[in-house]
Design an enzyme around this catalytic site. Structure first.
Site, PDB file in Angstrom:
ATOM      1  N   HIS A 166      -9.253   3.988  -1.169  1.00  0.00           N
ATOM      2  CA  HIS A 166      -7.890   3.455  -1.053  1.00  0.00           C
ATOM      3  C   HIS A 166      -7.572   2.482  -2.195  1.00  0.00           C
ATOM      4  CE1 HIS A 166      -4.200   2.130   0.652  1.00  0.00           C
ATOM      5  NE2 HIS A 166      -4.634   1.184   1.456  1.00  0.00           N
ATOM      6  N   CYS A 217       0.824  -1.225   0.000  1.00  0.00           N
ATOM      7  CA  CYS A 217       0.000   0.000   0.000  1.00  0.00           C
ATOM      8  C   CYS A 217       0.851   1.264   0.000  1.00  0.00           C
ATOM      9  CB  CYS A 217      -0.947   0.006   1.191  1.00  0.00           C
ATOM     10  SG  CYS A 217      -2.059  -1.405   1.205  1.00  0.00           S
TER      11      CYS A 217
HETATM   12  N1  COA Z   1     -16.531   2.430   4.367  1.00  0.00           N
HETATM   13  C1  COA Z   1     -17.801   2.861   4.164  1.00  0.00           C
HETATM   14  N2  COA Z   1     -18.717   2.147   3.497  1.00  0.00           N
HETATM   15  C2  COA Z   1     -18.328   0.986   2.975  1.00  0.00           C
HETATM   16  C3  COA Z   1     -17.022   0.487   3.126  1.00  0.00           C
HETATM   17  C4  COA Z   1     -16.110   1.249   3.851  1.00  0.00           C
HETATM   18  N3  COA Z   1     -14.886   0.822   4.057  1.00  0.00           N
HETATM   19  N4  COA Z   1     -16.927  -0.702   2.493  1.00  0.00           N
HETATM   20  C5  COA Z   1     -18.135  -0.937   1.952  1.00  0.00           C
HETATM   21  N5  COA Z   1     -18.974   0.078   2.244  1.00  0.00           N
HETATM   22  C6  COA Z   1     -20.368   0.166   1.897  1.00  0.00           C
HETATM   23  C7  COA Z   1     -20.634  -0.219   0.457  1.00  0.00           C
HETATM   24  O1  COA Z   1     -20.695   0.922  -0.372  1.00  0.00           O
HETATM   25  C8  COA Z   1     -21.971  -0.901   0.562  1.00  0.00           C
HETATM   26  O2  COA Z   1     -22.981   0.096   0.641  1.00  0.00           O
HETATM   27  P1  COA Z   1     -24.368  -0.107  -0.152  1.00  0.00           P
HETATM   28  O3  COA Z   1     -24.966  -1.372   0.435  1.00  0.00           O
HETATM   29  O4  COA Z   1     -25.132   1.147   0.165  1.00  0.00           O
HETATM   30  O5  COA Z   1     -23.992  -0.245  -1.581  1.00  0.00           O
HETATM   31  C9  COA Z   1     -21.937  -1.587   1.920  1.00  0.00           C
HETATM   32  O6  COA Z   1     -21.012  -0.827   2.708  1.00  0.00           O
HETATM   33  C10 COA Z   1     -21.490  -3.032   1.867  1.00  0.00           C
HETATM   34  O7  COA Z   1     -20.385  -3.111   0.999  1.00  0.00           O
HETATM   35  P2  COA Z   1     -19.667  -4.440   0.591  1.00  0.00           P
HETATM   36  O8  COA Z   1     -18.822  -4.107  -0.614  1.00  0.00           O
HETATM   37  O9  COA Z   1     -20.609  -5.560   0.529  1.00  0.00           O
HETATM   38  O10 COA Z   1     -18.671  -4.649   1.815  1.00  0.00           O
HETATM   39  P3  COA Z   1     -17.729  -5.859   2.024  1.00  0.00           P
HETATM   40  O11 COA Z   1     -18.191  -6.557   3.246  1.00  0.00           O
HETATM   41  O12 COA Z   1     -17.518  -6.631   0.766  1.00  0.00           O
HETATM   42  O13 COA Z   1     -16.332  -5.117   2.313  1.00  0.00           O
HETATM   43  C11 COA Z   1     -14.743  -4.415   3.948  1.00  0.00           C
HETATM   44  C12 COA Z   1     -16.188  -4.314   3.464  1.00  0.00           C
HETATM   45  C13 COA Z   1     -14.549  -3.494   5.134  1.00  0.00           C
HETATM   46  C14 COA Z   1     -14.404  -5.856   4.377  1.00  0.00           C
HETATM   47  C15 COA Z   1     -13.792  -4.014   2.759  1.00  0.00           C
HETATM   48  O14 COA Z   1     -14.098  -2.700   2.391  1.00  0.00           O
HETATM   49  C16 COA Z   1     -12.335  -4.131   3.149  1.00  0.00           C
HETATM   50  O15 COA Z   1     -11.750  -5.216   3.104  1.00  0.00           O
HETATM   51  N6  COA Z   1     -11.700  -3.013   3.520  1.00  0.00           N
HETATM   52  C17 COA Z   1     -10.292  -3.047   3.921  1.00  0.00           C
HETATM   53  C18 COA Z   1      -9.411  -2.933   2.714  1.00  0.00           C
HETATM   54  C19 COA Z   1      -7.969  -3.141   3.099  1.00  0.00           C
HETATM   55  O16 COA Z   1      -7.617  -4.029   3.877  1.00  0.00           O
HETATM   56  N7  COA Z   1      -7.058  -2.356   2.510  1.00  0.00           N
HETATM   57  C20 COA Z   1      -5.656  -2.484   2.767  1.00  0.00           C
HETATM   58  C21 COA Z   1      -5.330  -1.918   4.080  1.00  0.00           C
HETATM   59  S1  COA Z   1      -3.739  -2.377   4.677  1.00  0.00           S
END
Ligand code: COA
Length: 383
Positions: free
Chosen positions: A331, A83
């Site tokens: 991100h 990242c």
């Molecule tokens: N912040 C705000 N809203 C979020 C979000 C976030 N991080 N991630 C998803 N949403 C929203 C989506 O827009 C969706 O909204 P909607 O239903 O109105 O369309 C809802 O939440 C569900 O989204 P979905 O894509 O099904 O979520 P998910 O469970 O597949 O993924 C996380 C959620 C947190 C697991 C994923 O965003 C993630 O893995 N984030 C971390 C990424 C990471 O590790 N990066 C590297 C860092 S070292």
């Protein structure tokens, strides 16, 4: 080493860019940066990208984007540091101009994460496979362990973690390129879906597509366009153990501490001289730990600081993530480090628009890979 300046910047909106390929995303951002700088050529380019092979099946990204940008045969190199790929791309461009090898270099970053790859698995390749990932832990779990340790050792609260997300969404609302431009409340964060206890959905940065680019140049080139040049006064990098279990203390990120010490020494500045910072809030706890490790707050006081509004854009002691941060802006991992530089560049040239920080002379960008195994820091100064 020669002085180096940022003279132009551009980025795509972050989010799901389903109608654009990775090369189109990069070139959209690069063209904006080139136009902003007003240059008619570049001597070379770097593209930070964590895992285009896993996300879209494309390795060897340097010539792919150089060709589509129409700049072959200039040297074109992909940079990978998880990242922190964007930040390290910027550092490579900085070193190339500082060394006298080139006059004008494009530093960019891009990632296209929403095209169907298993994102969690792809991201987890940046953690320790044998000691962490094979046993089932991925990044939300690793940062959850850091959060638990910080809560245990310093009394950091669930509400304080949430305040980071609330603040960054408030800032992101004013950023036209941000993925989530909506206000959220502390209650919404603490009631959102559990991801890895204590971290919930709204504690996490999202999965995103996006590209960002900046133009770096020598003093001779920057002189010609003085009103839009910002000086790079520090560029440093450090590493740490990749696995969390090898660290003596989970509540501090050693690579951040070391890169920061070197950056302040190189710039001849103290933490209190910095007017604004863009930091790597991949999870809310990360911003709290980083705000301490950069020396803005005493160890253990980062949670209290965000709760008291000391990191707020409007009237904080040190505004952090005026762009919305990774949390609200999005991100797309390889682009993040460059987007942080763009926020500083816009703020230091008075182009922050609705989110302009009042006193913006010195800005710091901190970008990291994995659970802090790589860290790159830049300090920029308005001229
Ligand atoms: N912040 C705000 N809203 C979020 C979000 C976030 N991080 N991630 C998803 N949403 C929203 C989506 O827009 C969706 O909204 P909607 O239903 O109105 O369309 C809802 O939440 C569900 O989204 P979905 O894509 O099904 O979520 P998910 O469970 O597949 O993924 C996380 C959620 C947190 C697991 C994923 O965003 C993630 O893995 N984030 C971390 C990424 C990471 O590790 N990066 C590297 C860092 S070292």
């Amino acid at each position: 080493m020669r002085d180096v300046y940022v003279i132009g910047a551009g980025m795509t909106p972050f989010g799901e860019l389903w109608n654009k390929s990775i090369r189109e995303i990069f070139v959209d951002a690069a063209m904006l940066a080139i136009e902003d700088a007003g240059v008619d050529h570049i001597d070379s380019l770097y593209v930070g990208s964590m895992s285009p092979g896993l996300f879209v099946g494309q390795e060897h990204l340097g010539p792919v984007v150089a060709d589509f940008l129409g700049v072959t045969p200039v040297p074109a190199t992909r940079v990978e540091s998880a990242c922190a790929s964007g930040g390290v791309s910027f550092r490579q461009a900085f070193l190339e101009v500082a060394s006298g090898v080139s006059e004008i270099v494009l530093a960019g970053g891009v990632e296209k994460m929403t095209d169907g790859a298993d994102v969690t698995e792809a991201l987890a390749t940046a953690a320790d496979q044998e000691y962490e990932v094979y046993h089932g832990v991925t990044f939300p779990g690793l940062y959850a362990m850091i959060a638990r340790a910080h809560m245990h050792q310093f009394g950091t609260t669930r509400q304080q973690l949430a305040e980071v997300a609330v603040k960054n969404h408030r800032n992101g609302m004013k950023n036209p390129n941000a993925q989530f431009r909506s206000e959220i409340t502390n209650e919404q964060v603490v009631k959102s879906t559990m991801v890895a206890d204590p971290l919930r959905l709204l504690d996490c940065s999202p999965v995103s597509d996006g590209g960002a680019g900046v133009i770096l140049a020598s003093a001779d080139v920057a002189k010609k366009m003085k009103s839009r040049a910002v000086k790079v006064i520090a560029s440093t990098q450090a590493s740490d153990t990749i696995a969390l279990h090898d660290r003596t203390d989970l509540t501090t990120l050693g690579a951040v501490v070391r890169a920061a010490e070197k950056a302040y020494a190189m710039a001849g500045k103290k933490p209190s001289d910095v007017n604004l910072a863009e930091v790597h809030d991949c999870f809310t706890i990360a911003e709290i730990v980083i705000s301490e490790d950069l020396g803005f707050f005493e160890k253990g006081k980062g949670g209290e600081a965000v709760e008291k509004g000391l990191t707020a854009r409007e009237c904080g002691k040190i505004p952090i993530n005026s762009s919305g941060g990774l949390k609200s802006k999005g991100h797309p991992v390889g682009a993040t480090g460059i987007a942080q530089i763009i926020e500083l560049y816009e703020q230091l040239t008075g182009r922050g628009g609705e989110r302009q920080v009042k006193k913006a002379n010195i800005g710091l960008a901190q970008n990291m890979g994995g659970s802090g195994a790589s860290c790159v820091i830049h300090i920029l100064e308005a001229i």
